[in-house]
Design a protein around this motif. Structure first.
Motif, PDB file in Angstrom:
ATOM      1  N   LEU A 140       0.832  -1.209   0.000  1.00 35.26           N
ATOM      2  CA  LEU A 140       0.000   0.000   0.000  1.00 35.26           C
ATOM      3  C   LEU A 140       0.866   1.258   0.000  1.00 35.26           C
ATOM      4  N   SER A 141       1.998   1.216   0.714  1.00 32.67           N
ATOM      5  CA  SER A 141       2.909   2.355   0.733  1.00 32.67           C
ATOM      6  C   SER A 141       3.433   2.659  -0.660  1.00 32.67           C
ATOM      7  N   PHE A 142       3.891   1.637  -1.351  1.00 33.86           N
ATOM      8  CA  PHE A 142       4.435   1.839  -2.690  1.00 33.86           C
ATOM      9  C   PHE A 142       3.340   2.249  -3.667  1.00 33.86           C
ATOM     10  N   LEU A 143       2.148   1.686  -3.487  1.00 33.27           N
ATOM     11  CA  LEU A 143       1.018   2.038  -4.343  1.00 33.27           C
ATOM     12  C   LEU A 143       0.655   3.508  -4.186  1.00 33.27           C
ATOM     13  N   ASP A 144       0.612   3.989  -2.941  1.00 31.18           N
ATOM     14  CA  ASP A 144       0.203   5.368  -2.683  1.00 31.18           C
ATOM     15  C   ASP A 144       1.262   6.387  -3.092  1.00 31.18           C
ATOM     16  N   ARG A 145       2.535   5.961  -3.162  1.00 32.07           N
ATOM     17  CA  ARG A 145       3.567   6.920  -3.561  1.00 32.07           C
ATOM     18  C   ARG A 145       3.741   6.963  -5.080  1.00 32.07           C
ATOM     19  N   THR A 146       3.418   5.873  -5.773  1.00 31.50           N
ATOM     20  CA  THR A 146       3.654   5.815  -7.219  1.00 31.50           C
ATOM     21  C   THR A 146       2.383   5.964  -8.057  1.00 31.50           C
ATOM     22  N   ASN A 147       1.200   5.951  -7.425  1.00 32.16           N
ATOM     23  CA  ASN A 147      -0.015   6.047  -8.232  1.00 32.16           C
ATOM     24  C   ASN A 147      -0.176   7.411  -8.887  1.00 32.16           C
ATOM     25  N   ILE A 148       0.667   8.374  -8.506  1.00 32.79           N
ATOM     26  CA  ILE A 148       0.628   9.668  -9.168  1.00 32.79           C
ATOM     27  C   ILE A 148       1.009   9.540 -10.641  1.00 32.79           C
ATOM     28  N   GLY A 149       1.847   8.525 -10.961  1.00 33.30           N
ATOM     29  CA  GLY A 149       2.185   8.286 -12.364  1.00 33.30           C
ATOM     30  C   GLY A 149       0.976   7.833 -13.162  1.00 33.30           C
ATOM     31  N   GLY A 201      -6.354  13.498  -3.627  1.00 32.20           N
ATOM     32  CA  GLY A 201      -7.488  13.576  -4.540  1.00 32.20           C
ATOM     33  C   GLY A 201      -8.387  14.774  -4.310  1.00 32.20           C
ATOM     34  N   LEU A 202      -8.075  15.565  -3.274  1.00 31.75           N
ATOM     35  CA  LEU A 202      -8.908  16.718  -2.929  1.00 31.75           C
ATOM     36  C   LEU A 202      -8.225  18.050  -3.202  1.00 31.75           C
ATOM     37  N   VAL A 203      -6.952  18.022  -3.589  1.00 28.24           N
ATOM     38  CA  VAL A 203      -6.240  19.277  -3.846  1.00 28.24           C
ATOM     39  C   VAL A 203      -6.833  19.965  -5.070  1.00 28.24           C
ATOM     40  N   THR A 204      -6.713  21.284  -5.076  1.00 26.27           N
ATOM     41  CA  THR A 204      -7.329  22.065  -6.154  1.00 26.27           C
ATOM     42  C   THR A 204      -6.343  22.920  -6.932  1.00 26.27           C
ATOM     43  N   ASP A 205      -5.088  22.939  -6.495  1.00 29.17           N
ATOM     44  CA  ASP A 205      -4.117  23.744  -7.229  1.00 29.17           C
ATOM     45  C   ASP A 205      -2.716  23.160  -7.069  1.00 29.17           C
ATOM     46  N   GLY A 239     -11.348  11.037 -12.886  1.00 29.43           N
ATOM     47  CA  GLY A 239     -10.826   9.700 -12.646  1.00 29.43           C
ATOM     48  C   GLY A 239      -9.558   9.711 -11.812  1.00 29.43           C
ATOM     49  N   TRP A 240      -8.654  10.662 -12.077  1.00 28.14           N
ATOM     50  CA  TRP A 240      -7.393  10.706 -11.325  1.00 28.14           C
ATOM     51  C   TRP A 240      -7.642  11.002  -9.850  1.00 28.14           C
ATOM     52  N   GLN A 241      -8.687  11.791  -9.543  1.00 28.96           N
ATOM     53  CA  GLN A 241      -9.007  12.067  -8.140  1.00 28.96           C
ATOM     54  C   GLN A 241      -9.482  10.802  -7.429  1.00 28.96           C
ATOM     55  N   TRP A 242     -10.292  10.013  -8.119  1.00 31.03           N
ATOM     56  CA  TRP A 242     -10.790   8.778  -7.514  1.00 31.03           C
ATOM     57  C   TRP A 242      -9.660   7.780  -7.271  1.00 31.03           C
ATOM     58  N   ILE A 243      -8.613   7.799  -8.107  1.00 27.95           N
ATOM     59  CA  ILE A 243      -7.462   6.916  -7.891  1.00 27.95           C
ATOM     60  C   ILE A 243      -6.846   7.191  -6.518  1.00 27.95           C
ATOM     61  N   PHE A 244      -6.605   8.467  -6.202  1.00 27.93           N
ATOM     62  CA  PHE A 244      -6.036   8.831  -4.908  1.00 27.93           C
ATOM     63  C   PHE A 244      -7.004   8.536  -3.769  1.00 27.93           C
ATOM     64  N   ILE A 245      -8.255   8.914  -3.940  1.00 23.16           N
ATOM     65  CA  ILE A 245      -9.225   8.812  -2.845  1.00 23.16           C
ATOM     66  C   ILE A 245      -9.491   7.357  -2.468  1.00 23.16           C
ATOM     67  N   LEU A 246      -9.802   6.521  -3.442  1.00 21.80           N
ATOM     68  CA  LEU A 246     -10.155   5.138  -3.134  1.00 21.80           C
ATOM     69  C   LEU A 246      -8.968   4.340  -2.624  1.00 21.80           C
TER      70      LEU A 246
END
Length: 481
Positions: free
Chosen positions: A47-56, A138-142, A213-220
């Motif tokens: 989960l750690s690696f997933l949460d740090r690299t899912n930005i790609g 997933g909630l950032v706006t800028d 879609g990219w926001q849901w990736i971070f949130i879920l």
């Protein structure tokens, strides 16, 4: 660390321990420890690696995408430009680097804190915090919000990796650790495989609840991490000398084994002199520089792999799924090679060989081929060769990283010194990850990042030389003892 240090244990000690503690009861005890430690700690690192690299993956789903819509009505032309966060390509690279800045700054303090706290509380708490921070991505706006949240994510995740490696050192004999670290680190490879699949599926939620879609990736994925952290409070073990999942007889046997092999079976208090000793040991710095050389290539490819594959001409959904094979093959190969290393009790030759093979695989990423892309067969072979090169590259990087992590945990004596040495190794290594994030930038993307890839080869060559130095020094120390 030197041969005269009374705390140092030679490889002969490992051989003696292996012969003495190899009964049916010892095998049963080892399996019981494996069953308690490996599943939950591997899951946390996945989960750690997933949460740090899912930005790609989020980048491919629109995190930095500028979309153009042109509408023609009569003789009027309407042009609409949208960009979710206003993040330019160079700023995206900066957000990646800021994660590792936070990671490096807080890694040593976090692992030193582990000695003061209980891993049963400390590791799940770190997981809960970074899960909440991941949801915040997933909630950032800028752009400023993205920068800040990536730094906080690095701070929150800093203590897990070195913390788990240290916990392994107080539950396993030195000869047993490499395989366990391999299983644990294989979670990172599986995270890469699952990340591509998750990103593809979650990306289909684009527009749900008014979010992209990219926001849901971070949130879920952040929610998943937070939920698992609650479960982890009840499963992650405490220190070996007071492990409640073992009977008193099993605990005594485990501590006896550990004391015969190293200092892991003792209850040592935190001492600042041990911290200073770690910083003064030249071999500790050599371990750190070795990790530094290979970390550049590990994270630069991990974070940019979806983009690199997309640049081969694949559509977004194809690029997400094409990241799965390299990680899957890396995970399976890692476990196979580390099993061989454990059987032969060797580290350096595998690190050096892995580096050489990775360098050999690099040319598939460096050179363009004069092919007619409209010829389907030739185009397929062109892409296949590139993806094969990426796969070979990933396999060697994960194998090398595992051996690098095992080395100091096997050879640095003193619990506090070992905790600092492991944290220092990873902190110095991740400075290279910052460099990788900044060097793999758009202005150097020509020919599929040829210049950054050449720099990566230079990093690997320096790591190979460092591994050779450590190998020679270890051999000399063994002869002195």
């Amino acid at each position: 660390m030197n041969a005269s240090d009374p705390e140092e244990k030679s490889s002969q000690t490992q051989v003696d321990s292996a012969a003495k503690y190899d009964s049916i009861e010892d095998h049963r005890l080892r399996r019981k420890v494996d069953g308690r430690l490996l599943p939950i700690l591997t899951l946390l690192y996945l989960l750690s690696f997933l949460d740090r690299t899912n930005i790609g993956n989020a980048k491919l789903d629109g995190l930095t995408t500028v979309s153009l819509r042109i509408l023609s009505r009569s003789q009027w032309l309407s042009l609409t430009v949208t960009q979710d966060l206003g993040v330019s390509a160079p700023a995206y690279n900066t957000s990646l680097a800021l994660y590792f800045v936070g990671y490096v700054l807080f890694e040593i303090p976090a692992n030193a804190s582990l000695k003061r706290f209980d891993p049963q509380f400390w590791l799940p708490t770190l997981t809960l915090v970074w899960g909440i921070v991941s949801i915040g991505q997933g909630l950032v706006t800028d752009q400023a919000g993205l920068f800040g949240i990536r730094f906080l994510l690095g701070v929150a995740e800093a203590g897990l990796f070195p913390g788990v490696v240290y916990v392994f050192s107080v539950y396993y004999l030195r000869r047993e650790r490499s395989w366990r670290v391999a299983v644990f680190f294989g979670g990172a490879a599986l995270a890469g495989a699952f990340g591509g699949i998750f990103a593809y599926v979650i990306g289909l939620m684009n527009g749900v609840g008014g979010r992209k879609g990219w926001q849901w990736i971070f949130i879920l994925e952040g929610i998943l991490t937070a939920l698992v952290s609650i479960f982890a409070y009840f499963v992650v073990p405490t220190w070996s000398y007071k492990a409640k999942f073992l009977t008193e007889e099993e605990r005594d046997r485990l501590l006896e084994k550990l004391r015969a092999d190293s200092d892991a079976g003792t209850n040592q208090s935190f001492q600042w002199s041990s911290v200073r000793s770690a910083f003064e040991d030249h071999l500790v710095w050599a371990y750190a520089l070795l990790f530094h050389g290979f970390s550049f290539v590990l994270y630069s490819v991990s974070l940019f792999l979806p983009t690199i594959i997309a640049d081969l001409g694949f559509q977004t959904w194809q690029a997400q799924l094409m990241t799965v094979p390299p990680y899957t093959v890396a995970s399976l190969s890692l476990w196979a090679v580390v099993w061989l290393s454990s059987r032969w009790n060797m580290r350096a030759p595998f690190i050096i060989t892995g580096g050489v093979v990775a360098i050999i695989g690099k040319p598939n990423l460096l050179y363009e081929y004069s092919v007619q892309t409209n010829l389907q067969g030739i185009s397929f072979l062109y892409h296949q060769r590139r993806v094969s090169g990426i796969t070979i590259y990933r396999v060697c990087r994960y194998i090398n990283r595992t051996f690098q992590l095992v080395w100091p945990s096997e050879n640095v004596s003193g619990q506090t010194k070992r905790a600092v040495a492991v944290a220092l190794q990873i902190a110095v290594g991740d400075i290279a990850a910052i460099a990788g994030c900044l060097i793999y930038r758009p202005s150097l993307s020509a020919h599929l990042y040829r210049i950054p890839n050449l720099i990566a080869i230079g990093y690997m060559l320096s790591a190979i030389l460092t591994a050779t130095y450590l190998w020679v020094m270890m051999a000399a120390r063994e002869q002195e003892t």
